[in-house]
Design an enzyme around this catalytic site. Structure first.
Site, mmCIF file in Angstrom:
data_model
loop_
_atom_site.group_PDB
_atom_site.id
_atom_site.type_symbol
_atom_site.label_atom_id
_atom_site.label_comp_id
_atom_site.label_asym_id
_atom_site.label_seq_id
_atom_site.Cartn_x
_atom_site.Cartn_y
_atom_site.Cartn_z
ATOM 1 N N ASP A 28 0.830 -1.137 -0.209
ATOM 2 C CA ASP A 28 -0.073 0.022 0.013
ATOM 3 C C ASP A 28 0.841 1.080 -0.082
ATOM 4 O O ASP A 28 1.741 1.569 0.822
ATOM 5 C CB ASP A 28 -0.890 0.066 1.115
ATOM 6 N N ASP A 122 -3.011 2.477 -5.965
ATOM 7 C CA ASP A 122 -2.048 2.675 -5.130
ATOM 8 C C ASP A 122 -1.894 1.298 -4.238
ATOM 9 O O ASP A 122 -1.039 1.448 -3.421
ATOM 10 C CB ASP A 122 -2.267 3.993 -4.246
ATOM 11 N N GLU A 123 -2.330 0.504 -4.318
ATOM 12 C CA GLU A 123 -2.387 -0.846 -3.693
ATOM 13 C C GLU A 123 -2.566 -2.192 -4.442
ATOM 14 O O GLU A 123 -3.436 -2.267 -5.528
ATOM 15 C CB GLU A 123 -3.138 -0.854 -2.302
#
Length: 413
Positions: A28, A122-123
């Site tokens: 993350d 983003d993860e």
């Protein structure tokens, strides 16, 4: 191990933790949008920064940890974020930059294992079980990922290493920012049971309130309740799901082929709008975008959903399932307008509207059966021709006439 520990969430990471039964990583990025913006604004490092509309409309997209310490968080109304942290620097979003960095980060993941499941820009989850012989144990792979992301892009990420996706995601949250946490397979229960019950997937505000009324405040409290009781109080599916998670049971594999569940777009108005014609023009614009994205991705969908957010931030969602799947903007738009009219908000000031298509399937699997005497409308062919013109000449090459009239009306006023 984590260099910064968030207190009050769970047990601290242990040095030399056994990662032999922990093939799942959750990576993350830390305050992703804000971190990318600071690459071009290094003078703002260590200061509160918010990514969102400087005009105060819309919601917070990202915030540095200095701003979060003042109570700011993603999805918070910008007006409230400015009140909580008036000293913050507000930066308008640059989505192109975020996409470019996200693509590069995902390439780092794919160089390690083909089993990568992105769940946002983003993860992502990674299954590194097959990479051990080549790259070493999971914790070493996690450390390598963090080093490569920092070296290549100058931003940090936090990584949870565990035996399941659920626990890995909780671990990455606990060690934020800029941390690495291993939860050994034989210590999952010790890790989970001190956590607040809201940490479990599927526990929203209402479910949490129901659990608290039963005296259930931690995951450990929940684990001690008989599954039959949970199913009676929360329903068969939710009760059984939470009972399993409370003991760390999550059998879902990392899937590198996750189909789109829905496709949508929304827009926040510069000023609150109560003119139905202006709102319908925006619904048309959004329907065109959604339909184009569906055709580009090879999808059709059956359920049209609209989001209508009032000036006081009250949000109304309405949806309707069509008789047949579609990727035609005119069909989506007509349904969206009907949903808007049925909501009874024609003269209510709105700050945001959105259109979304759900219940998706591959376009090649969908067939359309005409009724006796029914004729094709030609809209699909017309919109496919528009797609070709837009690809060749740009996004403004072909625009519905009502949207052109709308722009002229706005210019005159």
């Amino acid at each position: 191990m984590s260099r910064k520990q968030i207190t009050g969430i769970g047990p601290a990471p242990r040095t030399g933790a056994d990662d032999s039964g922990c093939p799942i990583l959750h990576v993350d990025m830390d305050a992703f949008f804000a971190s990318v913006e600071l690459l071009d604004r290094p003078e703002l490092r260590g200061r509160p920064v918010i990514v969102g509309s400087p005009a105060g409309r819309g919601v917070v997209l990202s915030a540095t940890y200095e701003a979060r310490a003042q109570g700011v968080h993603s999805a918070m109304p910008m007006s409230r974020a400015r009140r909580l942290c008036p000293q913050a620097t507000v930066i308008p979003p640059s989505h192109g930059k975020y996409s470019e960095v996200s693509k590069g980060v995902m390439e780092i993941f794919h160089a390690i294992t083909p089993l990568v499941e992105p769940i946002a820009s983003d993860e992502a989850f990674l299954d590194v079980g097959g990479a051990r012989r080549r790259l070493g144990p999971p914790a070493a792979i996690a450390a390598m990922i963090r080093e490569q992301v920092l070296e290549r892009y100058g931003i940090t990420c936090s990584v949870g290493v565990a035996s399941s996706k659920f626990v890995a995601k909780l671990a990455s949250k606990q060690c934020k920012p800029d941390g690495l946490l291993v939860v050994p397979a034989d210590q999952v229960v010790d890790f989970l049971h001190p956590l607040p019950v809201s940490a479990l997937w599927g526990v929203g505000e209402r479910t949490e309130q129901s659990l608290v009324r039963l005296g259930i405040r931690t995951v450990g409290d929940l684990a001690r309740v008989p599954p039959a009781t949970l199913q009676r109080e929360l329903g068969q599916a939710v009760g059984g799901h939470l009972a399993a998670l409370a003991w760390g049971r999550d059998e879902r594999p990392v899937s590198s082929h996750v189909p789109d569940k829905s496709i949508g777009n929304e827009e926040t108005f510069a000023v609150d709008v109560d003119d139905p014609e202006v709102i319908k023009r925006e619904l048309l614009r959004l329907s065109e975008r959604v339909a184009a994205r569906m055709r580009k991705g090879g999808h059709v969908g059956r359920t049209v959903s609209v989001k209508l957010r009032r000036a006081d931030f009250t949000t109304i969602n309405r949806s309707r399932t069509l008789r047949e799947p579609t990727d035609v903007a005119q069909v989506i738009y007509a349904t969206a307008c009907e949903l808007f009219e049925a909501a009874g908000l024609q003269r209510v000031r709105l700050r945001l509207v959105g259109v979304r298509m759900e219940n998706l399937r591959p376009a090649e699997e969908a067939t359309r059966q005409l009724s006796l005497g029914e004729r094709e409308t030609g809209w699909r062919e017309a919109e496919q021709a528009m797609d070709k013109a837009i690809r060749r000449f740009g996004p403004d090459a072909v625009v519905p006439a009502s949207l052109v009239r709308g722009k002229l009306d706005e210019a005159e006023t």
